[in-house]
Design a protein around this motif. Structure first.
Motif, PDB file in Angstrom:
ATOM      1  N   LEU A 513       0.816  -1.218   0.000  1.00  0.00           N
ATOM      2  CA  LEU A 513       0.000   0.000   0.000  1.00  0.00           C
ATOM      3  C   LEU A 513       0.848   1.266   0.000  1.00  0.00           C
ATOM      4  O   LEU A 513       0.312   2.373  -0.099  1.00  0.00           O
ATOM      5  N   ASP A 514       2.160   1.133   0.140  1.00  0.00           N
ATOM      6  CA  ASP A 514       3.021   2.300  -0.080  1.00  0.00           C
ATOM      7  C   ASP A 514       3.144   2.562  -1.577  1.00  0.00           C
ATOM      8  O   ASP A 514       3.328   3.698  -2.001  1.00  0.00           O
ATOM      9  N   ALA A 519      -6.176   4.564  -2.152  1.00  0.00           N
ATOM     10  CA  ALA A 519      -7.180   4.752  -1.097  1.00  0.00           C
ATOM     11  C   ALA A 519      -6.956   6.044  -0.309  1.00  0.00           C
ATOM     12  O   ALA A 519      -7.712   6.358   0.611  1.00  0.00           O
ATOM     13  N   VAL A 520      -5.898   6.806  -0.688  1.00  0.00           N
ATOM     14  CA  VAL A 520      -5.571   8.027   0.059  1.00  0.00           C
ATOM     15  C   VAL A 520      -5.796   9.248  -0.826  1.00  0.00           C
ATOM     16  O   VAL A 520      -5.286   9.309  -1.944  1.00  0.00           O
ATOM     17  N   ASP A 521      -6.560  10.211  -0.329  1.00  0.00           N
ATOM     18  CA  ASP A 521      -6.787  11.457  -1.055  1.00  0.00           C
ATOM     19  C   ASP A 521      -5.487  12.262  -1.096  1.00  0.00           C
ATOM     20  O   ASP A 521      -4.928  12.590  -0.053  1.00  0.00           O
ATOM     21  N   ALA A 522      -5.024  12.564  -2.315  1.00  0.00           N
ATOM     22  CA  ALA A 522      -3.707  13.194  -2.461  1.00  0.00           C
ATOM     23  C   ALA A 522      -3.664  14.572  -1.808  1.00  0.00           C
ATOM     24  O   ALA A 522      -2.637  14.978  -1.272  1.00  0.00           O
ATOM     25  N   GLU A 523      -4.777  15.296  -1.836  1.00  0.00           N
ATOM     26  CA  GLU A 523      -4.744  16.665  -1.315  1.00  0.00           C
ATOM     27  C   GLU A 523      -4.933  16.717   0.199  1.00  0.00           C
ATOM     28  O   GLU A 523      -4.181  17.372   0.916  1.00  0.00           O
ATOM     29  N   THR A 524      -5.934  16.010   0.708  1.00  0.00           N
ATOM     30  CA  THR A 524      -6.243  16.118   2.140  1.00  0.00           C
ATOM     31  C   THR A 524      -5.567  15.030   2.971  1.00  0.00           C
ATOM     32  O   THR A 524      -5.510  15.147   4.188  1.00  0.00           O
ATOM     33  N   GLU A 530     -13.470   2.362   2.711  1.00  0.00           N
ATOM     34  CA  GLU A 530     -14.074   1.389   1.789  1.00  0.00           C
ATOM     35  C   GLU A 530     -13.108   0.985   0.687  1.00  0.00           C
ATOM     36  O   GLU A 530     -12.966  -0.191   0.359  1.00  0.00           O
ATOM     37  N   LYS A 531     -12.436   1.987   0.121  1.00  0.00           N
ATOM     38  CA  LYS A 531     -11.454   1.676  -0.933  1.00  0.00           C
ATOM     39  C   LYS A 531     -10.336   0.793  -0.376  1.00  0.00           C
ATOM     40  O   LYS A 531      -9.895  -0.155  -1.017  1.00  0.00           O
ATOM     41  N   LEU A 532      -9.891   1.146   0.842  1.00  0.00           N
ATOM     42  CA  LEU A 532      -8.800   0.386   1.444  1.00  0.00           C
ATOM     43  C   LEU A 532      -9.245  -1.055   1.719  1.00  0.00           C
ATOM     44  O   LEU A 532      -8.494  -2.008   1.459  1.00  0.00           O
ATOM     45  N   THR A 533     -10.463  -1.190   2.221  1.00  0.00           N
ATOM     46  CA  THR A 533     -10.989  -2.534   2.486  1.00  0.00           C
ATOM     47  C   THR A 533     -11.007  -3.354   1.196  1.00  0.00           C
ATOM     48  O   THR A 533     -10.621  -4.526   1.180  1.00  0.00           O
ATOM     49  N   ALA A 534     -11.441  -2.701   0.107  1.00  0.00           N
ATOM     50  CA  ALA A 534     -11.503  -3.405  -1.177  1.00  0.00           C
ATOM     51  C   ALA A 534     -10.117  -3.870  -1.608  1.00  0.00           C
ATOM     52  O   ALA A 534      -9.950  -4.977  -2.130  1.00  0.00           O
ATOM     53  N   LEU A 535      -9.104  -3.031  -1.373  1.00  0.00           N
ATOM     54  CA  LEU A 535      -7.736  -3.407  -1.752  1.00  0.00           C
ATOM     55  C   LEU A 535      -7.242  -4.614  -0.950  1.00  0.00           C
ATOM     56  O   LEU A 535      -6.439  -5.405  -1.429  1.00  0.00           O
ATOM     57  N   LEU A 536      -7.708  -4.700   0.304  1.00  0.00           N
ATOM     58  CA  LEU A 536      -7.218  -5.765   1.180  1.00  0.00           C
ATOM     59  C   LEU A 536      -8.001  -7.066   1.013  1.00  0.00           C
ATOM     60  O   LEU A 536      -7.473  -8.151   1.270  1.00  0.00           O
ATOM     61  N   GLY A 552      -6.944   2.295   8.760  1.00  0.00           N
ATOM     62  CA  GLY A 552      -6.247   1.075   8.394  1.00  0.00           C
ATOM     63  C   GLY A 552      -6.757  -0.109   9.213  1.00  0.00           C
ATOM     64  O   GLY A 552      -7.030  -1.183   8.678  1.00  0.00           O
ATOM     65  N   ALA A 553      -6.898   0.115  10.516  1.00  0.00           N
ATOM     66  CA  ALA A 553      -7.359  -0.965  11.388  1.00  0.00           C
ATOM     67  C   ALA A 553      -8.783  -1.377  11.032  1.00  0.00           C
ATOM     68  O   ALA A 553      -9.107  -2.568  11.014  1.00  0.00           O
ATOM     69  N   GLN A 554      -9.622  -0.385  10.723  1.00  0.00           N
ATOM     70  CA  GLN A 554     -11.003  -0.711  10.314  1.00  0.00           C
ATOM     71  C   GLN A 554     -11.005  -1.571   9.063  1.00  0.00           C
ATOM     72  O   GLN A 554     -11.752  -2.544   8.961  1.00  0.00           O
ATOM     73  N   ALA A 555     -10.158  -1.186   8.093  1.00  0.00           N
ATOM     74  CA  ALA A 555     -10.123  -1.901   6.824  1.00  0.00           C
ATOM     75  C   ALA A 555      -9.587  -3.320   7.006  1.00  0.00           C
ATOM     76  O   ALA A 555     -10.092  -4.266   6.404  1.00  0.00           O
ATOM     77  N   ILE A 556      -8.573  -3.454   7.872  1.00  0.00           N
ATOM     78  CA  ILE A 556      -8.030  -4.789   8.137  1.00  0.00           C
ATOM     79  C   ILE A 556      -9.131  -5.682   8.706  1.00  0.00           C
ATOM     80  O   ILE A 556      -9.358  -6.806   8.257  1.00  0.00           O
ATOM     81  N   ALA A 557      -9.859  -5.152   9.690  1.00  0.00           N
ATOM     82  CA  ALA A 557     -10.915  -5.946  10.321  1.00  0.00           C
ATOM     83  C   ALA A 557     -12.025  -6.273   9.322  1.00  0.00           C
ATOM     84  O   ALA A 557     -12.492  -7.413   9.252  1.00  0.00           O
ATOM     85  N   ALA A 558     -12.419  -5.258   8.538  1.00  0.00           N
ATOM     86  CA  ALA A 558     -13.547  -5.464   7.618  1.00  0.00           C
ATOM     87  C   ALA A 558     -13.188  -6.434   6.490  1.00  0.00           C
ATOM     88  O   ALA A 558     -14.038  -7.173   6.004  1.00  0.00           O
ATOM     89  N   SER A 559     -11.922  -6.426   6.070  1.00  0.00           N
ATOM     90  CA  SER A 559     -11.535  -7.243   4.914  1.00  0.00           C
ATOM     91  C   SER A 559     -11.289  -8.703   5.299  1.00  0.00           C
ATOM     92  O   SER A 559     -11.317  -9.579   4.452  1.00  0.00           O
ATOM     93  N   GLY A 560     -11.033  -8.939   6.575  1.00  0.00           N
ATOM     94  CA  GLY A 560     -10.759 -10.297   7.022  1.00  0.00           C
ATOM     95  C   GLY A 560      -9.380 -10.805   6.612  1.00  0.00           C
ATOM     96  O   GLY A 560      -9.106 -11.999   6.677  1.00  0.00           O
ATOM     97  N   ILE A 561      -8.498  -9.880   6.198  1.00  0.00           N
ATOM     98  CA  ILE A 561      -7.139 -10.281   5.805  1.00  0.00           C
ATOM     99  C   ILE A 561      -6.426 -10.912   7.006  1.00  0.00           C
ATOM    100  O   ILE A 561      -6.625 -10.484   8.151  1.00  0.00           O
ATOM    101  N   LYS A 562      -5.617 -11.950   6.737  1.00  0.00           N
ATOM    102  CA  LYS A 562      -5.054 -12.719   7.846  1.00  0.00           C
ATOM    103  C   LYS A 562      -3.698 -12.196   8.323  1.00  0.00           C
ATOM    104  O   LYS A 562      -3.330 -12.391   9.477  1.00  0.00           O
TER     105      LYS A 562
END
Lengths: 579, 201
Positions: A513-514, A519-524, A530-536, A552-562
């Motif tokens: 993700l680097d 999933a990161v807005d370039a300006e703000t 949601e985008k991050l979850t989809a990537l994971l 990040g933690a929300q996306a990790i939990a929501a995606s179920g990545i191990k």
């Protein structure tokens, strides 16, 4: 049955009924600790007041007077009596704190005669005069809603009273009971202020009944020898050392310690003068720490050799102290390991792990500038004065320290691009300080006129926590979790509890993700969960700085990545456990 | 140069760079006209722009510096406006203290970063922001009586304060959004430029 409740500790009514302040008084009393006597008008009286058309009925008022009598009996002082005056504070107290509610009125009960009496008993005419003027200002501002500038010592009570009368056309009562009645009404009125109402509506908490009113005796830390005021931390809030740490101001009153207006002594001074009070204080503070299972910040006053606790709350602490205290409390059996991994935040761990300059290095390095520490952290880069140049060179990959005489909104983009900021003028509350703290950029402000310019083009190491700018690139020491005595322990507890596999290395396919910043807005810089979850989702493992964030933690939990791969496991583990 | 052309360039200078929408919001004008004004400034060499984002060019800065005493002569000569600016500076000190208390907390003689884990502490600061906002309404309101354009900042401060009340903490002192501090900082810059004062920090 009285409609007010005297807070003697014989019962502990619900916080919802009497408000947070009164609850805390009642609780300390029920633990057998001495606090200034107080009574509370419970929350349901607020509705009764408004139903009656904003009127305190006679029955309630006579119960309030009984409450005052009970305080008078407990203190041996009387409201309005110049020879032995009782002064009280009046506070609002709802179950939920909200904007628009009336602030505290202190020293209510002071009149011309009482002020004269106080001057005689304290031997301090200035104190009596200031207290009187301050009360008039507070009463005028808060109860009568006069448009006054913030209080500064100097004007007399008469002058403040004239200002108030001029602005609102209503005098400040010189009768203590009239003062009390007006202050209680003002608390109830503030419940229906526009700001409080819109807040309740916004948060959907309109069903909360009202606010309570707490009336409490003021105690005097300025009654000669054997009096004073102070604060006690049950543990050192800066390094977490488990020895009580405190400040003591003999002869001090009220906000003198907190307000930083007087030079304060260390707690040992109290031990020397009044060993029995010191012992009692430590024992009471320990009781509070044991009861609350948390390090406490206790405000106290000693009035002629008698100790009173004014307030206790969870102590603010540095990140280092937070880690140490959580682990110590587990070892002392006060909290469980589960509680410890809930209490320490990822941000605190990240801060403890920040690279720093060793004392030996700092001692031999050349200091180019010293100023006020505005935002902690260490960073190294080339000094540049122009914000546009800073942005350009930073985008080209250089590490740049923005060095400015002053800062305006025109410099903000340069501050964002820089690794650290130094300014000639301004203090720790300047715009530059506020902006750098919001950005988390190490910064030193107020290094002196012309200094910033002299650092242009030089390689600099900025230590924002120490307020120093060094010449050259200094070697930094990075703390590692495994080398840190308490972080190591905390990390073991976190690893046992974290259900996601957080590892240093992983042999398999890893989403980077680097590299993919979609999933990161370039300006703000805002992270789209949601985008991050989809990537994971569906990935075997992932890595990237973005994962060490609440989103990040929300996306990790929501995606179920191990599996998550990171050089620093503990912060992400804590975030996942604390989800 | 028309009044709007000048104000658009001035608004751009306060912010340093931005698109027509940002500048329009700052000076309280409509976006389409501001876009035209900014394109005009680019044509004059007073601004540079790419992809709808503009910034003031050195020639534009020089032009503004030269024009400020003329364009804002009435503001500079208006005692009521100058007085309200002096009062703004006083409130500014309290605002910056408040921002500092929001970002850091006292801990045993030192200060530590506010990790926003203590809801009561944060609420206390937001309460203070509420009273400060009421003072700001009075002070900026008086300034706007003399210079109506300044009133636009009050609306923007109100918007930031509403977002804070709605629970969006970034709108207290965040840098990348129109937070209370961001808008305040711009107002401060605008007033300094109007009155030709020098920044003290």
């Amino acid at each position: 049955m009285s409609r007010v409740i005297f807070l003697d500790g014989s019962s502990l009514p619900d916080r919802e009924i009497i408000g947070g302040k009164a609850w805390s008084v009642a609780r300390m009393r029920s633990l057998g600790l001495r606090v200034p006597p107080a009574f509370v008008i419970p929350v349901d009286e607020c509705r009764r007041y408004h139903d009656a058309g904003r009127k305190l009925d006679d029955e309630l008022w006579s119960d309030v007077i009984s409450g005052v009598r009970a305080i008078e009996e407990a203190t041996g002082r009387r409201l309005g009596d110049p020879d032995s005056p009782l002064l009280v504070s009046v506070r609002s107290g709802a179950a939920v704190s909200m904007p628009g509610m009336m602030d505290t009125v202190l020293n209510l009960g002071i009149t011309d005669e009482v002020a004269a009496g106080l001057a005689q008993q304290t031997g301090d005419t200035k104190y009596a005069r200031d207290t009187h003027a301050r009360f008039c200002h507070q009463f005028g501002d808060i109860v009568l809603k006069a448009d006054l500038d913030p209080y500064v010592a100097g004007p007399t009570a008469d002058e403040v009273r004239a200002l108030v009368l001029d602005d609102v056309g209503e005098p400040i009562p010189d009768d203590p009971y009239a003062q009390l009645r007006a202050a209680i009404s003002a608390v109830f009125d503030s419940w229906e202020s526009a700001r409080a109402r819109s807040y309740r509506k916004h948060w959907g908490i309109s069903e909360i009944g009202g606010t309570a009113v707490t009336v409490q005796a003021m105690v005097f830390g300025n009654l000669g020898e054997g009096s004073g005021t102070g604060v006690l931390f049950t543990r050192n809030p800066l390094n977490g050392d488990p020895t009580p740490y405190g400040e003591w101001l003999p002869g001090g009153q009220g906000d003198d310690v907190v307000g930083g207006t007087h030079a304060v002594l260390q707690l040992d001074a109290l031990l020397e003068k009044m060993p029995a009070v010191h012992t009692e204080l430590l024992s009471w503070a320990n009781t509070l720490e044991q009861e609350n299972r948390e390090v406490q910040d206790v405000e106290f006053t000693v009035e002629q050799g008698r100790l009173y606790l004014l307030q206790t709350r969870t102590a603010k602490r540095s990140p280092d102290a937070a880690v140490r205290i959580a682990v110590d409390l587990v070892n002392e059996g006060l909290i469980t390991e589960d509680m410890a991994v809930q209490r320490v935040t990822a941000e605190q761990v990240d801060t403890v792990l920040l690279p720093h300059i060793s004392a030996e290095t700092a001692a031999t390095a050349k200091v180019l500038a010293s100023g006020e520490p505005a935002c902690p952290g260490v960073a190294c880069g080339i000094g540049v004065v122009d914000p546009d140049e800073t942005e350009r060179r930073a985008h080209a990959g250089e590490e740049v320290v923005l060095v400015r005489p002053t800062t305006s909104p025109n410099d903000v983009h340069g501050m964002i691009a820089s690794v650290a900021v130094v300014t000639d003028l301004g203090g720790s509350t300047s715009h530059a300080a506020v902006v750098t703290r919001a950005l988390g950029r190490p910064s030193v402000v107020g290094v002196g006129d012309g200094t910033a310019m002299s650092m242009a083009g030089k390689l600099l190491t900025v230590d924002g926590g120490a307020g120093k700018v060094y010449e050259g690139r200094l070697p930094l020491i990075a703390t590692e979790v495994d080398e840190h005595p308490t972080l190591r322990t905390l990390s073991a507890w976190a690893s046992e509890r974290c259900t996601v596999n957080v590892v240093h290395e992983f042999l398999g396919s890893v989403v980077d993700l680097d590299a993919d910043r979609s999933a990161v807005d370039a300006e703000t810089g805002k992270i789209d969960v949601e985008k991050l979850t989809a990537l994971l989702t569906g990935a075997e493992a992932a890595k990237g700085g973005v994962l060490n964030s609440p989103e990040g933690a929300q996306a990790i939990a929501a995606s179920g990545i191990k599996t998550v791969v990171t050089p620093r496991r503990l912060p992400i583990q804590l975030r996942l456990i604390q989800q | 140069m028309s009044d709007l052309d000048f104000l658009a360039l001035h608004g751009l200078a306060v912010r340093k760079h931005g698109g027509p929408a940002t500048v329009a919001s700052l000076i309280g004008a409509d976006e389409a006209s501001v876009a035209v004004a900014l394109e005009g400034a680019v044509a004059n060499g007073y601004a540079a722009g790419a992809k709808g984002i503009f910034m003031v060019a050195p020639a534009g800065q020089a032009y503004l510096a030269e024009q400020y005493p003329v364009v804002f002569a009435d503001a500079r000569g208006d005692e009521a406006f100058v007085n309200s600016y002096e009062r703004f500076e006083k409130v500014n000190v309290d605002l910056l203290n408040l921002m500092t208390d929001w970002q850091t907390m006292p801990a045993g003689g030192g200060r530590v970063s506010n990790d926003h884990s203590d809801a009561d502490y944060d609420q206390g600061i937001i309460d203070r922001l509420g009273s400060l906002h009421e003072r700001a309404e009075r002070v900026i309101g008086k300034a706007a009586d003399a210079q109506p354009r300044v009133g636009r900042y009050l609306e923007r401060l109100e918007e930031a304060y509403d977002k804070v009340l709605a629970g969006d903490r970034d709108y207290v002192s965040g840098v990348r959004v129109d937070s209370y501090h961001t808008v305040w900082f711009e107002l401060h810059e605008d007033l300094l430029r109007m009155l030709g004062r020098t920044r003290q920090e």
